[in-house]
Design a protein around this motif. Sequence first.
Motif, PDB file in Angstrom:
ATOM      1  N   CYS A   1      65.391   1.959  21.798  1.00  0.00           N
ATOM      2  CA  CYS A   1      65.873   1.910  23.173  1.00  0.00           C
ATOM      3  C   CYS A   1      65.045   0.896  23.948  1.00  0.00           C
ATOM      4  O   CYS A   1      63.813   0.842  23.795  1.00  0.00           O
TER       5      CYS A   1
ATOM      6  N   GLU B   1      59.811   3.479  31.635  1.00  0.00           N
ATOM      7  CA  GLU B   1      61.037   4.250  31.706  1.00  0.00           C
ATOM      8  C   GLU B   1      62.057   3.676  30.730  1.00  0.00           C
ATOM      9  O   GLU B   1      61.908   2.560  30.223  1.00  0.00           O
ATOM     10  N   SER B   2      63.082   4.487  30.503  1.00  0.00           N
ATOM     11  CA  SER B   2      64.197   4.027  29.697  1.00  0.00           C
ATOM     12  C   SER B   2      65.220   3.347  30.609  1.00  0.00           C
ATOM     13  O   SER B   2      65.388   3.725  31.771  1.00  0.00           O
TER      14      SER B   2
ATOM     15  N   LYS C   1      68.329   3.520  30.116  1.00  0.00           N
ATOM     16  CA  LYS C   1      69.311   4.590  30.296  1.00  0.00           C
ATOM     17  C   LYS C   1      68.578   5.826  30.785  1.00  0.00           C
ATOM     18  O   LYS C   1      67.690   6.344  30.121  1.00  0.00           O
ATOM     19  N   LYS C   2      68.936   6.307  31.961  1.00  0.00           N
ATOM     20  CA  LYS C   2      68.221   7.417  32.561  1.00  0.00           C
ATOM     21  C   LYS C   2      68.506   8.710  31.779  1.00  0.00           C
ATOM     22  O   LYS C   2      69.661   9.026  31.476  1.00  0.00           O
ATOM     23  N   GLN C   3      67.436   9.423  31.465  1.00  0.00           N
ATOM     24  CA  GLN C   3      67.549  10.690  30.748  1.00  0.00           C
ATOM     25  C   GLN C   3      67.314  11.838  31.716  1.00  0.00           C
ATOM     26  O   GLN C   3      66.409  11.779  32.553  1.00  0.00           O
ATOM     27  N   PRO C   4      68.099  12.923  31.613  1.00  0.00           N
ATOM     28  CA  PRO C   4      67.911  14.029  32.569  1.00  0.00           C
ATOM     29  C   PRO C   4      66.645  14.844  32.311  1.00  0.00           C
ATOM     30  O   PRO C   4      66.064  15.385  33.241  1.00  0.00           O
TER      31      PRO C   4
ATOM     32  N   ASN D   1      58.595   6.645  43.166  1.00  0.00           N
ATOM     33  CA  ASN D   1      59.524   7.403  44.000  1.00  0.00           C
ATOM     34  C   ASN D   1      59.236   7.202  45.493  1.00  0.00           C
ATOM     35  O   ASN D   1      59.418   8.121  46.294  1.00  0.00           O
TER      36      ASN D   1
ATOM     37  N   ARG E   1      62.216  11.754  32.310  1.00  0.00           N
ATOM     38  CA  ARG E   1      62.488  10.632  33.209  1.00  0.00           C
ATOM     39  C   ARG E   1      61.618   9.421  32.899  1.00  0.00           C
ATOM     40  O   ARG E   1      61.992   8.295  33.189  1.00  0.00           O
ATOM     41  N   HIS E   2      60.456   9.664  32.387  1.00  0.00           N
ATOM     42  CA  HIS E   2      59.549   8.552  32.087  1.00  0.00           C
ATOM     43  C   HIS E   2      58.640   8.959  30.940  1.00  0.00           C
ATOM     44  O   HIS E   2      58.584  10.137  30.554  1.00  0.00           O
TER      45      HIS E   2
ATOM     46  N   MET F   1      64.300   8.089  23.210  1.00  0.00           N
ATOM     47  CA  MET F   1      63.603   7.470  24.339  1.00  0.00           C
ATOM     48  C   MET F   1      62.843   6.259  23.822  1.00  0.00           C
ATOM     49  O   MET F   1      62.490   6.188  22.631  1.00  0.00           O
TER      50      MET F   1
END
Length: 1370
Positions: free
Chosen positions: A879, A990-991, A993-996, A658, A999-1000, A847
């Motif tokens: 995934c 991480e995936s 496809k972003k998961q809410p 980040n 995240r990781h 995930m």
Amino acid sequence: MAQCVQSVQELIPDSFVPCVAALCSDEAERLTRLNHLSFAELLKPFSRLTSEVHMRDPNNQLHVIKNLKIVVSNIITQPPQPGAIRKLLNDVVSGSQPAEGLVANVITAGDYDLNISGMLVASSSEAEPVEQFSKLSQEQHRIQHNNDYSYPKWFIPNTLKYYVLLHDVSAGDEQRAESIYEEMKQKYGTQGCYLLKINSRTSNRASDEQIPDPWSQYLQKNSIQNQESYEDGPCTITSNKNSDSNLLSLDGLDNEVKDHIKSASSLHETKKANTGIIHGACLTLTDHDRIRQFIQEFTFRGLLPHIEKTIRQLNDQLISRKGLSRSLFSATKKWFSGSKVPEKSINELKNTSGLLYPPEAPELQIRKMADLCFLVQHYDLAYSCYHTAKKDFLNDQAMLYAAGALEMAAVSAFLQPGAPRPYPAHYMDTAIQTYRDICKKQLCWIQGAEFASAKLTYALDFQVSLELDSDLRSALLLEQAAHCFINMKSPMVRKYAFHMILAGHRFSKAGQKKHALRCYCQAMQVYKGKGWSLAEDHINFTIGRQSYTLRQLDNAVSAFRHILINESKQSAAQQGAFLREYLYVYKNVSQLSPDGPLPQLPLPYINSSATRVFFGHDRRPADGEKQAATHVSLDQEYDSESSQQWRELEEQVVAVVNRGVIPSNFHPTQYCLNSYSDNSRFPHAVVEEPITVEVAFRNPLKVPLLLTDLSLLWKFQPKDVSGRDNEEVKELVKGEPEMIGTEVISEFLINSEESKVARLKLFPHHIGELHILGVLYNLGTIQGSVTVDGIGALPGCHTGKHSLSMSVRGRQDLEIQGPRLNNTKEEKTSIKYGPDRRLDPIITEEMPLLEVFFIHFPTGLLCGEIRKAYVEFVNVSKCPLTGLKVVSKRPEFFTFGGNTAVLTPLSPSASENCSAYKTVVTDSTSVCTALTSSASSVDFSIGTGSQPEVIPIPLPDTVLLPGASVQLPMWLRGPDEEGVHEINFLFYYESVKKQPKIRHRILRHTAVICTSRSLNVRATVCRSNSLEDEEGRGGNMLVFVDVENTNTSEAGVKEFHIVQVSSSSKHWKLQKSVNLSENKDARLASREKGKFCFKAIRCKEEVASQSSEKYTFADIIFGSEQIVSSASPCADFFYRSLSSELKKPQAQSSVHTEKQSVADAMRLIQKCNEVDLNIVVLWKAYVVEDSKQLILEGQHHVVLRTIGKEAFSHPQKQEPPEMELLKFFRPENTTVSSRPSVEQLSNLIKTSLHYPESFNHPFHQKSLCLVPVTLLLSNCSRADVDVIVDLRHKTTSPEALEIHGSFTWLGQTQYKLQLKSQEIHSLQLKACFVHTGVYNLGTPRVFAKLSDQVTVFETSQQNSMPALIIINNV
């Protein structure tokens, strides 16, 4: 026992009342039976007088009698049978808590029914009523005086006969009745007969008018369970049981008791027949008044005058026979005040309980008089008579008679109004002891104890009831003793509880289950919570059994549950019996409601707070050289320090991802939740990944427990993809397969007193909210086994071959209390607990799931050894994953290679030797000279502003598809410190496809490496005085390297070969080896040390200025192969070793302008003293292992930063500082000097004198010898420097004069110069000598300051090395 509502002073007079025997004709009995009552029952509600009555004593004194009651009973010629008495007692006690009066009546029922009067009853409807009275009188006389009838007994031969004419008002002729009554009055006198009119209405009209029924409270209820206690039954006064005389004993049964005994065989049939019967249906209220008036007339005109007359006659007989005075009252004082004969103690008296008196004996006459006085409540006179009789009986040693007199004397004294004399407690003690020990009369001492217990001081007298043969009697008396103990002024609680237990035991033996249960429950209130576990176990066990017998199954289960959940001290066999009883009772309870909710089971104990929850698959075992990452498992113990390290690693990699900022909603990943983790938030679980719950069981018993079909109990709330709830919220107990899969453990054995954990799994197949409620199982024991520990262990305990004796189905909830809150003031001042949500996971979408395997990963290395391994990354989910990184606190331990690693494959020779390095074959001409190359730290993911701990893993296409795997090389380097090292790797991914919600994901691995000692490298750098090399503009350096073999051959290392020494720096490089010996391989055996010297020169400016991150590598080879130090893995580990240096922040400029110039000057001067040179020593070690020779290789790094300061390849141990004296004063504020040190300033200007070592001069021709000397000045800094050269000698000491005073410098004595950055300047000087000798030419003093600085730092730049010259004469 029931508490009596009357006081003792009221109870005894109500119990000891005059008895009247009634003899009825058949017709009279028929008239009373119209009301469903016998004649005696008809009179019972009205037998108590409503007004006071009076009589006169022998002294003609008026005596008042209050609340007098009489008892009328039918004449029964057969004495009560013991069996009937016992049955009646059992029936009375079975109903409810019995009243004291009736129970005492039944307990003490004896052979006496001493009637004072006879009541003869005939009907006016008979043909000849007067003749019928004559027949009844003859029948009564025959029953009383004929020896064929031993029952009932009569008080005195001259019994009062009272004639009663019954008249049926509704059916009879009233005139005829009146005429018959007149005839009776003429014949029997107005005082001896009475006309009683009853039945004023017919039974057909009974329903028209509601008339009170006063008889119901005196008659037994038809239901045994609702039986009312008898009221006002007489207790026993005592007397001689064996005597044929008609002494007043008044023990025996009252009218109602006798009636029941008479029909004891048909008791239940009578009760059934009486169901719904209305008593007194033909009687009106007027009839009630007539009956009440009849009782009063009988008492006033018949009974009391008869008793008064009898007392006078007895008094006169005694006086006449004994020659006493006319009045007993007047003689009493003389009797008691005269000389007394000391009473003999009971122990002194011989057993004469068999002595009998004739009926006309004076001793018995005074006893009869005392009894009559007692009946009419004349207790003072009664006490006098009992006391007199007691003395006579004791003189004759008639112990049974004496005991009765003592007992009644004590009662009379107690009942005397105003208590004129103290209560003679010793009378009652003596009487009870006599009955019990000498006369062996159980009933007699029981009745004495009954009265003594009313005083609450003689409870011990009941304890002998244990010796009774009647269990029911013993139970009643033991319970009464218990109440005596608890009602004392100082209650004896434990004695109360103990006697209640004894009473309950006797009740149980007598078949009185309800009363047994009641006694045990009352005793349990005392023993509960006192730590008397064995007593509690016994009571609970008995309560459980009695409750089960009474079909109170819930109470039985509760009682047995308490036995099992307490820390029992029972033996294993006893505990096994308790458990079997519980299972049996519980099974019966569950069969009553098979569809009801499963109740809580008490065993085994569950430590809910120790419950652990693990999200994810179990770790795979090692497969040959393939070892799975350790990750997180339930087998690992919690370590707070380790947990904090993992948290920091995760924060570090999240910050890098980040862009240096940790998101505000970041929470560290927790795969295992326990009591130490943060459980305040709902954990996240991934669909299709198992959830393992570890439940901590403990078996407190000494018998094994077998749990079968063990599984988790849960509730699930499914949601759709958008996160909304479905329409129905299902509470699933067994679960639907499409939602949650539940693992079932078929058998789970817990040995005696064992703590054991069970790991139960759930498999979520749908997203939603899951709530784990508890565990579900069958509880049972092993057939025929007490324990499976030690020798008695059952074979095949975990093979599913256990033989279950009995099992029940139940559940236990997992209720976990959260941590106590202690943040706000309110929370600190109160007790509040936060939530614990470890059992409430939220099931999220799919995930990616990464598995990491390490191939050929070593467990032991030499310090600095390089080993090559492989890492396999497998995506086992559906995934794709991306963004794979690894973070570690020890980045110097491993590398995946730099960006150039793929472009530079290993050479064939390296492959043949299994070398981890990239090698190049060299010719022999380049042995002494360095081979240079360059590389940038950016190529190895190392930069000044990056995190060296976070390393991206070079996945092909940066994505790992589902089911795909990739193997990457991984180079390892043994840590420089000897010992065992735990190195943590945290893999971050991480995936795509972003998961809410998630995240990781992370994967942990802890590598344990044991390192042993190898080499110890020490290096020093210093300036070279030689300035003649053209390439060495700005100065050369000499690098001294000492290598010591510190290995002690423990790892089988024969010797080390130093194969190459390389340098890496932005500004310097090694040029050549200075002292290369013939031993080119530089072998070092154990504990040997080797020394190397290298010349270092500055790099060319154009190379150094290309990039600030560009490093120049120079390799000096001691063999035939060059290891390319600028390639992987050599350069990787070099940059890793520099990571701590690169992370240091750059020096910030000063804020204050006046100080800035000083700071700048300081930095420039310090840089002159610094050198940025790194040495890499590469080696090979020859190891013999299993008779095979292996070649290990490795490298050591030495970072040289300061000229003249020794540097080491491994961190030095800090020696503890020496102890200093304690200072008791505040030190003065010493300001830090802003001047650089002399050592730093001395390196600002480098000086060198060039001159001939010896000079020949003919002093005999020329007295002055002139020698040319060149002084070279070199500016070592990157700034302009003003230099002052002073040739004048300092005459500071005589020694200096002796050394320098023999020659002098010619020409200028002082030179002022300005040297540019790294400029070299030469001064031509001349030295003058006057005679031969050895002289030191190093006398010029050089002062320097920075040109652009106002502040002047001046210090001598004189070379410390002496410059000696020899002057010879020729």
